[in-house]
Design a protein around this motif. Structure first.
Motif, mmCIF file in Angstrom:
data_model
loop_
_atom_site.group_PDB
_atom_site.id
_atom_site.type_symbol
_atom_site.label_atom_id
_atom_site.label_comp_id
_atom_site.label_asym_id
_atom_site.label_seq_id
_atom_site.Cartn_x
_atom_site.Cartn_y
_atom_site.Cartn_z
ATOM 1 N N LEU A 156 0.904 -0.892 0.072
ATOM 2 C CA LEU A 156 -0.076 -0.013 -0.073
ATOM 3 C C LEU A 156 0.964 1.034 -0.036
ATOM 4 O O LEU A 156 1.743 1.277 0.487
ATOM 5 N N LEU A 157 0.384 2.209 -0.867
ATOM 6 C CA LEU A 157 1.388 3.448 -0.997
ATOM 7 C C LEU A 157 0.575 4.752 -0.630
ATOM 8 O O LEU A 157 -0.542 4.751 -0.947
ATOM 9 N N ASP A 158 1.297 5.806 -0.120
ATOM 10 C CA ASP A 158 0.520 6.923 0.166
ATOM 11 C C ASP A 158 0.632 7.964 -1.026
ATOM 12 O O ASP A 158 1.117 7.478 -2.076
ATOM 13 N N ARG A 159 0.226 8.937 -0.841
ATOM 14 C CA ARG A 159 -0.044 10.023 -2.230
ATOM 15 C C ARG A 159 1.618 10.364 -2.892
ATOM 16 O O ARG A 159 1.515 10.374 -3.712
ATOM 17 N N GLU A 160 2.429 10.193 -1.691
ATOM 18 C CA GLU A 160 3.919 10.474 -2.178
ATOM 19 C C GLU A 160 4.523 9.108 -2.706
ATOM 20 O O GLU A 160 5.750 9.362 -3.387
ATOM 21 N N GLY A 161 4.019 8.076 -2.917
ATOM 22 C CA GLY A 161 4.424 6.951 -3.501
ATOM 23 C C GLY A 161 5.270 6.025 -2.314
ATOM 24 O O GLY A 161 5.991 5.201 -2.667
ATOM 25 N N LYS A 162 5.210 6.388 -0.996
ATOM 26 C CA LYS A 162 6.094 5.779 -0.005
ATOM 27 C C LYS A 162 5.205 4.453 0.566
ATOM 28 O O LYS A 162 4.028 4.781 0.729
ATOM 29 N N PRO A 163 5.635 3.511 1.051
ATOM 30 C CA PRO A 163 4.794 2.505 1.657
ATOM 31 C C PRO A 163 4.196 3.083 2.834
ATOM 32 O O PRO A 163 4.652 3.705 3.613
ATOM 33 N N VAL A 164 2.861 2.506 3.142
ATOM 34 C CA VAL A 164 2.031 2.799 4.329
ATOM 35 C C VAL A 164 2.805 2.192 5.138
ATOM 36 O O VAL A 164 2.885 0.703 5.248
ATOM 37 N N LEU A 165 2.967 2.609 6.386
ATOM 38 C CA LEU A 165 3.204 1.836 7.670
ATOM 39 C C LEU A 165 2.252 1.694 8.622
ATOM 40 O O LEU A 165 1.422 2.748 8.741
ATOM 41 N N SER A 166 2.239 0.359 9.524
ATOM 42 C CA SER A 166 1.203 0.680 10.368
ATOM 43 C C SER A 166 1.571 1.651 11.615
ATOM 44 O O SER A 166 2.760 2.083 11.608
ATOM 45 N N SER A 167 0.600 2.198 12.265
ATOM 46 C CA SER A 167 0.635 3.188 13.133
ATOM 47 C C SER A 167 1.864 2.958 14.147
ATOM 48 O O SER A 167 2.090 1.920 14.421
ATOM 49 N N ALA A 168 2.388 3.844 14.781
ATOM 50 C CA ALA A 168 3.568 3.940 15.601
ATOM 51 C C ALA A 168 2.956 3.154 16.917
ATOM 52 O O ALA A 168 1.999 3.309 17.397
ATOM 53 N N GLY A 169 3.826 2.109 17.263
ATOM 54 C CA GLY A 169 3.542 1.289 18.516
ATOM 55 C C GLY A 169 2.231 0.127 18.187
ATOM 56 O O GLY A 169 1.773 -0.091 19.149
ATOM 57 N N GLY A 170 1.809 0.061 16.812
ATOM 58 C CA GLY A 170 1.026 -0.883 16.440
ATOM 59 C C GLY A 170 1.412 -2.363 16.914
ATOM 60 O O GLY A 170 2.557 -2.599 17.071
ATOM 61 N N GLU A 171 0.213 -3.051 16.916
ATOM 62 C CA GLU A 171 0.501 -4.456 17.246
ATOM 63 C C GLU A 171 1.393 -5.119 16.351
ATOM 64 O O GLU A 171 1.138 -5.049 15.185
ATOM 65 N N GLY A 172 2.272 -5.982 16.871
ATOM 66 C CA GLY A 172 3.062 -6.905 15.896
ATOM 67 C C GLY A 172 4.223 -6.056 15.114
ATOM 68 O O GLY A 172 5.212 -6.843 15.025
ATOM 69 N N VAL A 173 4.332 -4.968 15.502
ATOM 70 C CA VAL A 173 5.490 -4.164 15.016
ATOM 71 C C VAL A 173 6.565 -3.996 15.863
ATOM 72 O O VAL A 173 6.276 -3.456 17.144
ATOM 73 N N ARG A 174 7.740 -4.336 15.343
ATOM 74 C CA ARG A 174 8.927 -4.505 16.424
ATOM 75 C C ARG A 174 9.871 -3.123 16.297
ATOM 76 O O ARG A 174 9.859 -2.749 15.159
#
Length: 62
Positions: free
Chosen positions: A44-62
């Protein structure tokens, strides 16, 4: 047991299935689509063409 690399955070449909997956190591979100025997996966990409990251401190992201 080793943790799974990808986590399904959204799913819709039964015959035509759409899922959003999160890479638990990078936080990058992917769109996966399956229809019959065909399917695809794309980041998934944002308007600038950068990958969408899960929210800071989101589940499962280390």
């Amino acid at each position: 047991m080793k943790e799974k690399r990808f986590e399904v955070v959204y799913s819709q449909g039964t015959l035509d299935v759409v899922k959003i997956l999160v890479d638990t190591e990078t936080g990058v979100q992917y769109l996966a689509m399956q229809s019959g025997y065909a399917g695809g996966l794309t980041p998934l990409l944002d308007r600038e063409g950068k990958p969408v990251l899960s929210s800071a401190g989101g589940e499962g992201v280390r």
